[in-house]
Motif scaffolding. Structure first.
Motif, PDB file in Angstrom:
ATOM      1  N   PHE A  47       0.993  -1.228  -0.045  1.00 14.87           N
ATOM      2  CA  PHE A  47       0.532   0.109  -0.012  1.00 14.87           C
ATOM      3  C   PHE A  47       1.099   1.744  -0.060  1.00 14.87           C
ATOM      4  O   PHE A  47       0.646   2.409  -0.723  1.00 14.87           O
ATOM      5  CB  PHE A  47      -0.828  -0.295   1.648  1.00 14.87           C
ATOM      6  CG  PHE A  47      -1.624   1.049   1.418  1.00 14.87           C
ATOM      7  CD1 PHE A  47      -2.873   1.230   0.475  1.00 14.87           C
ATOM      8  CD2 PHE A  47      -1.646   1.985   2.453  1.00 14.87           C
ATOM      9  CE1 PHE A  47      -3.304   2.045   0.339  1.00 14.87           C
ATOM     10  CE2 PHE A  47      -2.339   3.433   2.473  1.00 14.87           C
ATOM     11  CZ  PHE A  47      -3.248   3.103   1.814  1.00 14.87           C
ATOM     12  N   TYR A  48       2.028   1.225   0.958  1.00 13.98           N
ATOM     13  CA  TYR A  48       2.552   3.052   1.109  1.00 13.98           C
ATOM     14  C   TYR A  48       3.543   2.582  -0.238  1.00 13.98           C
ATOM     15  O   TYR A  48       4.124   3.942  -0.507  1.00 13.98           O
ATOM     16  CB  TYR A  48       2.921   3.272   2.508  1.00 13.98           C
ATOM     17  CG  TYR A  48       2.289   2.572   3.521  1.00 13.98           C
ATOM     18  CD1 TYR A  48       1.639   4.250   3.869  1.00 13.98           C
ATOM     19  CD2 TYR A  48       2.126   1.842   4.486  1.00 13.98           C
ATOM     20  CE1 TYR A  48       0.943   3.960   4.860  1.00 13.98           C
ATOM     21  CE2 TYR A  48       1.160   1.717   5.127  1.00 13.98           C
ATOM     22  CZ  TYR A  48       0.232   3.051   5.706  1.00 13.98           C
ATOM     23  OH  TYR A  48      -0.791   3.684   5.996  1.00 13.98           O
ATOM     24  N   SER A  49       4.094   1.872  -0.136  1.00 11.05           N
ATOM     25  CA  SER A  49       5.199   1.586  -2.198  1.00 11.05           C
ATOM     26  C   SER A  49       4.431   1.962  -3.189  1.00 11.05           C
ATOM     27  O   SER A  49       4.595   2.903  -3.828  1.00 11.05           O
ATOM     28  CB  SER A  49       5.825  -0.150  -1.896  1.00 11.05           C
ATOM     29  OG  SER A  49       4.466  -0.482  -2.350  1.00 11.05           O
ATOM     30  N   GLY A  50       3.202   1.697  -3.020  1.00 10.44           N
ATOM     31  CA  GLY A  50       2.115   2.455  -4.454  1.00 10.44           C
ATOM     32  C   GLY A  50       2.057   3.300  -3.995  1.00 10.44           C
ATOM     33  O   GLY A  50       1.970   4.229  -5.519  1.00 10.44           O
ATOM     34  N   ILE A  51       1.613   4.236  -2.767  1.00 12.44           N
ATOM     35  CA  ILE A  51       1.473   5.179  -3.038  1.00 12.44           C
ATOM     36  C   ILE A  51       2.821   6.366  -3.318  1.00 12.44           C
ATOM     37  O   ILE A  51       2.890   7.453  -3.596  1.00 12.44           O
ATOM     38  CB  ILE A  51       1.258   5.641  -1.751  1.00 12.44           C
ATOM     39  CG1 ILE A  51      -0.445   5.223  -1.699  1.00 12.44           C
ATOM     40  CG2 ILE A  51       1.116   7.238  -1.467  1.00 12.44           C
ATOM     41  CD1 ILE A  51      -0.679   5.530  -0.254  1.00 12.44           C
ATOM     42  N   VAL A  52       3.934   5.788  -3.079  1.00  8.22           N
ATOM     43  CA  VAL A  52       5.195   6.376  -2.815  1.00  8.22           C
ATOM     44  C   VAL A  52       4.525   6.830  -4.649  1.00  8.22           C
ATOM     45  O   VAL A  52       6.290   7.704  -5.635  1.00  8.22           O
ATOM     46  CB  VAL A  52       5.911   5.709  -2.179  1.00  8.22           C
ATOM     47  CG1 VAL A  52       6.862   6.754  -2.972  1.00  8.22           C
ATOM     48  CG2 VAL A  52       5.930   6.113  -1.011  1.00  8.22           C
ATOM     49  N   LEU A  53       5.433   5.549  -4.387  1.00  5.51           N
ATOM     50  CA  LEU A  53       5.764   5.553  -6.624  1.00  5.51           C
ATOM     51  C   LEU A  53       4.462   6.243  -7.457  1.00  5.51           C
ATOM     52  O   LEU A  53       5.301   6.948  -8.473  1.00  5.51           O
ATOM     53  CB  LEU A  53       5.856   3.754  -7.063  1.00  5.51           C
ATOM     54  CG  LEU A  53       6.716   3.557  -6.186  1.00  5.51           C
ATOM     55  CD1 LEU A  53       6.404   1.724  -7.089  1.00  5.51           C
ATOM     56  CD2 LEU A  53       8.015   3.429  -7.296  1.00  5.51           C
ATOM     57  N   LEU A  54       3.480   5.873  -7.043  1.00  5.80           N
ATOM     58  CA  LEU A  54       2.522   7.209  -8.360  1.00  5.80           C
ATOM     59  C   LEU A  54       2.580   8.468  -7.576  1.00  5.80           C
ATOM     60  O   LEU A  54       2.882   8.920  -8.465  1.00  5.80           O
ATOM     61  CB  LEU A  54       0.512   6.795  -7.305  1.00  5.80           C
ATOM     62  CG  LEU A  54       0.341   5.055  -8.269  1.00  5.80           C
ATOM     63  CD1 LEU A  54      -0.807   5.197  -7.322  1.00  5.80           C
ATOM     64  CD2 LEU A  54       0.456   5.470  -9.379  1.00  5.80           C
ATOM     65  N   LEU A  55       2.817   8.763  -6.055  1.00  8.49           N
ATOM     66  CA  LEU A  55       3.400  10.219  -5.923  1.00  8.49           C
ATOM     67  C   LEU A  55       4.337  10.941  -6.700  1.00  8.49           C
ATOM     68  O   LEU A  55       4.962  11.897  -6.870  1.00  8.49           O
ATOM     69  CB  LEU A  55       2.751  10.749  -5.067  1.00  8.49           C
ATOM     70  CG  LEU A  55       1.723  10.475  -3.700  1.00  8.49           C
ATOM     71  CD1 LEU A  55       1.683  11.273  -2.846  1.00  8.49           C
ATOM     72  CD2 LEU A  55       0.751  11.506  -5.263  1.00  8.49           C
ATOM     73  N   PHE A  56       5.168   9.928  -6.674  1.00 10.36           N
ATOM     74  CA  PHE A  56       6.849  10.376  -7.033  1.00 10.36           C
ATOM     75  C   PHE A  56       7.487   9.792  -8.503  1.00 10.36           C
ATOM     76  O   PHE A  56       7.620  11.073  -9.025  1.00 10.36           O
ATOM     77  CB  PHE A  56       7.821  10.017  -5.631  1.00 10.36           C
ATOM     78  CG  PHE A  56       7.442  11.461  -4.156  1.00 10.36           C
ATOM     79  CD1 PHE A  56       7.550  12.143  -4.906  1.00 10.36           C
ATOM     80  CD2 PHE A  56       6.837  10.478  -3.598  1.00 10.36           C
ATOM     81  CE1 PHE A  56       7.804  13.274  -3.433  1.00 10.36           C
ATOM     82  CE2 PHE A  56       6.857  10.954  -2.094  1.00 10.36           C
ATOM     83  CZ  PHE A  56       7.115  12.502  -2.409  1.00 10.36           C
ATOM     84  N   GLY A  57       7.098   8.568  -8.689  1.00  7.61           N
ATOM     85  CA  GLY A  57       7.714   8.528 -10.137  1.00  7.61           C
ATOM     86  C   GLY A  57       7.237   9.056 -10.815  1.00  7.61           C
ATOM     87  O   GLY A  57       7.985   8.984 -12.296  1.00  7.61           O
ATOM     88  N   ILE A  58       5.592   8.943 -10.832  1.00  8.91           N
ATOM     89  CA  ILE A  58       5.290   9.092 -12.038  1.00  8.91           C
ATOM     90  C   ILE A  58       4.975  10.470 -12.871  1.00  8.91           C
ATOM     91  O   ILE A  58       5.338  10.583 -14.140  1.00  8.91           O
ATOM     92  CB  ILE A  58       3.638   8.435 -12.065  1.00  8.91           C
ATOM     93  CG1 ILE A  58       3.402   6.950 -12.139  1.00  8.91           C
ATOM     94  CG2 ILE A  58       2.846   8.939 -13.484  1.00  8.91           C
ATOM     95  CD1 ILE A  58       2.105   6.121 -12.143  1.00  8.91           C
ATOM     96  N   PRO A  59       5.357  11.305 -11.706  1.00 10.83           N
ATOM     97  CA  PRO A  59       5.453  12.954 -12.371  1.00 10.83           C
ATOM     98  C   PRO A  59       6.691  12.865 -12.865  1.00 10.83           C
ATOM     99  O   PRO A  59       7.494  13.835 -13.357  1.00 10.83           O
ATOM    100  CB  PRO A  59       4.667  14.012 -11.547  1.00 10.83           C
ATOM    101  CG  PRO A  59       3.779  12.021 -10.137  1.00 10.83           C
ATOM    102  CD  PRO A  59       4.484  11.144 -10.446  1.00 10.83           C
ATOM    103  N   VAL A  60       7.924  12.312 -12.203  1.00  7.92           N
ATOM    104  CA  VAL A  60       9.127  12.781 -12.744  1.00  7.92           C
ATOM    105  C   VAL A  60       9.694  12.211 -13.658  1.00  7.92           C
ATOM    106  O   VAL A  60      10.135  13.003 -14.520  1.00  7.92           O
ATOM    107  CB  VAL A  60       9.801  11.940 -11.067  1.00  7.92           C
ATOM    108  CG1 VAL A  60      11.469  11.817 -11.813  1.00  7.92           C
ATOM    109  CG2 VAL A  60      10.008  12.463 -10.247  1.00  7.92           C
TER     110      VAL A  60
END
Length: 65
Positions: A47-60
């Motif tokens: 759950f938490y890694s998915g949120i982090v990847l979505l919030l930071f990884g995709i926009p970058v």
């Protein structure tokens, strides 16, 4: 955008496989009383890694293109 999402899923899957592998390596999954704890930790990490990847990884990734 489709390639970004597939990259996200691959990264997320690799993280979870390493996380569960670490639980097995540390011997947490050997004790039947801690199996529920290991499952709860895996779901929390997912759950938490998915949120982090979505919030930071995709926009970058979008901005780098």
């Amino acid at each position: 955008m489709k390639s970004k999402f597939s990259t996200f899923l691959i990264t997320w899957g690799l993280f979870l496989s390493f996380f569960v592998g670490n639980l097995i390596w540390e011997g947490i999954l050997e004790d039947p009383f801690t199996l529920g704890t290991a499952i709860a930790l895996t779901f929390a990490a997912a759950f938490y890694s998915g949120i982090v990847l979505l919030l930071f990884g995709i926009p970058v990734s979008i901005l780098s293109d």
